[in-house]
Design a protein around this motif. Structure first.
Motif, PDB file in Angstrom:
ATOM      1  N   GLN A 254       0.833  -1.208   0.000  1.00  0.00           N
ATOM      2  CA  GLN A 254       0.000   0.000   0.000  1.00  0.00           C
ATOM      3  C   GLN A 254       0.866   1.256   0.000  1.00  0.00           C
ATOM      4  O   GLN A 254       0.526   2.261  -0.641  1.00  0.00           O
ATOM      5  N   VAL A 257       2.103   1.897  -3.586  1.00  0.00           N
ATOM      6  CA  VAL A 257       1.047   2.472  -4.416  1.00  0.00           C
ATOM      7  C   VAL A 257       0.865   3.956  -4.085  1.00  0.00           C
ATOM      8  O   VAL A 257       0.759   4.809  -4.976  1.00  0.00           O
ATOM      9  N   LYS A 258       0.868   4.274  -2.805  1.00  0.00           N
ATOM     10  CA  LYS A 258       0.677   5.660  -2.365  1.00  0.00           C
ATOM     11  C   LYS A 258       1.794   6.569  -2.843  1.00  0.00           C
ATOM     12  O   LYS A 258       1.551   7.755  -3.157  1.00  0.00           O
ATOM     13  N   PRO A 262       3.305   1.815  -8.405  1.00  0.00           N
ATOM     14  CA  PRO A 262       2.173   0.874  -8.440  1.00  0.00           C
ATOM     15  C   PRO A 262       2.569  -0.550  -8.805  1.00  0.00           C
ATOM     16  O   PRO A 262       1.960  -1.498  -8.291  1.00  0.00           O
ATOM     17  N   GLU A 263       3.548  -0.738  -9.677  1.00  0.00           N
ATOM     18  CA  GLU A 263       3.914  -2.101 -10.068  1.00  0.00           C
ATOM     19  C   GLU A 263       4.542  -2.857  -8.899  1.00  0.00           C
ATOM     20  O   GLU A 263       4.211  -4.029  -8.653  1.00  0.00           O
ATOM     21  N   ALA A 266       1.774  -3.583  -6.390  1.00  0.00           N
ATOM     22  CA  ALA A 266       0.898  -4.675  -6.812  1.00  0.00           C
ATOM     23  C   ALA A 266       1.540  -6.028  -6.550  1.00  0.00           C
ATOM     24  O   ALA A 266       0.848  -6.996  -6.192  1.00  0.00           O
TER      25      ALA A 266
END
Length: 283
Positions: A254, A257-258, A262-263, A266
């Motif tokens: 998380q 992503v923040k 993002p990869e 994930a």
């Protein structure tokens, strides 16, 4: 026979305090090994000055920069002592440290490893530890899952400890102590000597905990995954380790992503989901 082992890298400004705290122990060690991990500052000159006329032998080993784990491992392999005492080059021991801790281990010959409480400083000021940092006695496994609760500079271990559980993982740039204490703590009790006998100063930008602060859980996740795959854990330990691994994967994923990764995020979120649904530990 006691061997003290100090790994160091570009810590010339702190070496005198660390080495001085070894040389002034009420119970002297029999040898001090300093492993210079490829320093480019004045480390070698400082070591030469401190070794001259020292009341115990100071053996200086030098290697290319390979990290703290490799430096400690070299010290372990070259040590002559049956008791190995570790000190990071920016920490220090109180004068009675070796006397108290060695006596505690002599009284408990079945104990392979012991540690002490610490006195923490930041920016020259003493700071109080939080309850979560309270070092455990005996079974350290559960307390060690979230973070390292056994201070590296507090440890005295018998050589048999490393024969049984192996050395520090040299592929880890930090958290190598977290990794080894978990591996061993799943099967081995750690004796806590309850006095605060080790001084530690934090908050400097050159410390590994600061350099790798944003990614330390990556290394912890890797250690947990390897431990789960090792087959040495009891069912209760395995469940606790899996829960902690999932928690760390979720928090780190998380966070990625923040912060615009993002990869990577994930990947860790998928890893958490895999463990939640199947109990698999591949990493």
């Amino acid at each position: 026979m006691i061997t003290a082992i100090i790994p160091t890298y570009n810590r010339a400004a702190h070496l005198e305090r660390a080495i001085g705290s070894v040389l002034t122990q009420r119970r002297a060690c029999d040898e001090l090994i300093v492993v210079d991990d490829g320093s480019t500052d004045q480390t070698q000159a400082v070591l030469a000055r401190l070794a001259e006329g020292a009341r115990i032998p100071i053996r200086v080993l030098r290697q290319d920069n390979r990290g703290a784990a490799a430096a400690r491992n070299l010290g372990i392999r070259m040590a002559r002592g049956s008791l190995l005492a570790f000190l990071d080059s920016d920490d220090w021991w109180l004068p009675g440290k070796l006397a108290v801790q060695a006596a505690a281990m002599e009284a408990r010959p079945e104990v392979l490893i012991s540690h002490t409480r610490e006195i923490w400083h930041r920016n020259g000021q003493r700071v109080n530890q939080k309850k979560k940092h309270d070092p455990p006695d005996g079974d350290v496994f559960a307390a060690s899952l979230g973070m390292c609760v056994v201070g590296m500079s507090t440890v005295v271990a018998r050589r048999q400890f490393f024969d049984r559980y192996g050395l520090f993982d040299e592929d880890l740039p930090c958290c190598e102590d977290y990794d080894l204490w978990l591996r061993a703590g799943s099967r081995e009790p750690f004796l806590l000597v309850p006095q605060p006998l080790t001084g530690k100063e934090g908050g400097r930008p050159d410390q590994l905990s600061e350099i790798h602060r944003m990614g330390m859980d990556v290394f912890r996740i890797r250690s947990l995954a390897q431990l789960l795959d090792s087959g040495v854990l009891t069912p209760a330990q395995q469940q606790a380790a899996r829960i902690e691994l999932i928690r760390k994967c979720l928090i780190y994923g998380q966070g990625c992503v923040k912060h615009g990764r993002p990869e990577e995020g994930a990947r860790y979120l998928a890893l958490a989901q895999l463990h939640q649904s199947t109990g698999k530990h591949e990493f």
